[in-house]
Each structure stands twice: as structure tokens, then as C-alpha cells.
Design an enzyme around this catalytic site. Sequence first.
Site, PDB file in Angstrom:
ATOM      1  N   GLY A  83       0.826  -1.203   0.000  1.00 21.67           N
ATOM      2  CA  GLY A  83       0.000   0.000   0.000  1.00 21.67           C
ATOM      3  C   GLY A  83       0.856   1.247   0.000  1.00 21.67           C
ATOM      4  CB  CYS A  84       0.232   4.623   1.346  1.00 21.01           C
ATOM      5  SG  CYS A  84       1.115   6.152   1.671  1.00 21.01           S
TER       6      CYS A  84
END
Length: 225
Positions: free
Chosen positions: A49-50
Site C-alpha cells: 500500500g502507501c
Amino acid sequence: MAGSAVLLGTGFAWWNTARAAEAAVKIPPPAQDMPLAEQGPQKAVFAGGCFWGVQGVFQHVKGVQRAVSGYAGGAAPATYEMVSRGNTGHAESVEITYDPAQISYGTLLQIFFSVAHDPTQLNRQGPDTGTQYRSAILPANAAQSKVAQAYITQLNTTKLFGKPIATRIEEKASFYPAEAYHQDYLTENPRNPYIVINDLPKVENLQRLFPDRYRSEPVLVKSRG
């Protein structure tokens, strides 16, 4: 993640309602691992993810010498604007340089699966969606690939997550560092609502579940001097 989150103070309610549950899961270490060894710095690349939160977690892990946010899995160097379109094949990733005499690759994997992200989410993480936010392991060599494959099988067998592991193992993927403004983002922006909601809890979970591995002072990409 990032594009909307840079606008501090906007969209807070949206992040709060859209955020998926990414509670830390206490999991056993991998049954198959590489032994600690004096062999010089090694690298590991994870996508979860981020990259702000994944980088922030590993910057607080003892034995990690450097953690750089970047892009991996695509065929060429890329920029954040390009990767954000979701059609370049890249994933937001973190390249970790670690001392294998202090921490094993398997322990890095344990932290990655347990607190750095939710490995059951497919092509998303929390409020961020798209293949650029996929869960992936990008092994540097055959030994890392073997340990990662075995650990995914182990976690799926124990069913501690309640869902199948969505993490992909992507062989021979190149890593490209992200822009300077993405580096050390969690440390430099602790009051950003996105960081407060999605990422600071990951660092807290690291300290809670892995107290012997936690370091209070992060290793940063940028010099504070």
C-alpha cells in the site's frame, strides 16, 4: 494515498470512513528462514500500500540501516504521477537495507505481514485502491523467494488472518526510488490526518508486538544536519 493526503486538513472525514481495518495480527515467525550471518548489508523490497507507512514502520526496526520509498514491478523508471494512474505495472514499495547479522529476512517478513499492512487486501490498502497499492514481495534472490513462498503457505495454513493471503511474489523486479518529498514522510508530517489515521498506529503496533525489535529513533533517508 499520497496525492489527496498532501492536501492537509481536507477530506479527513472521507479518510476516516473509507479506511479499511488494518489491525495488527500477532503471527508466529516463519518456520523456514535464513540464519543470522555476517555477510554485509542485504536488501529486501516490500510493497504494502502507501509507502509512507511501510517506510515509517521499517525505519523503526532494529537492524534496518535504511528504508527508501519507491516504485517497483514496472518495466522502467517512473514518477509518482505516472504510477498513480495505475497502469504502469509499478507498486508503491520500500527498499530496505538491513544487517543480516542483527535481523533475518524472515523477521522482516513477519513484521511486514503483521504490522506494516494487511496482506489479505487485494489491489488496495485501506482507503487506497489500485494495483499500485497491491501487496507484494520482490525477492532479491532465490533464497529470499523460497523463504517468502514458504511463509505465505504457512500463514495460509494457520488461517490466523481469517482470509487468504493476497500477497504476490514478483521475481526480478527493479526498484526505483521515489521523489524526495515522499522520503521520511511519516516522520516529517506526523499531524497529517492520513498519517494519524493510517500509519502512526502501525508504528505503535510495531512497538507493542515487537518490543525487542523496536527502535525509538528512526533511520532517515534525509540528513537532519
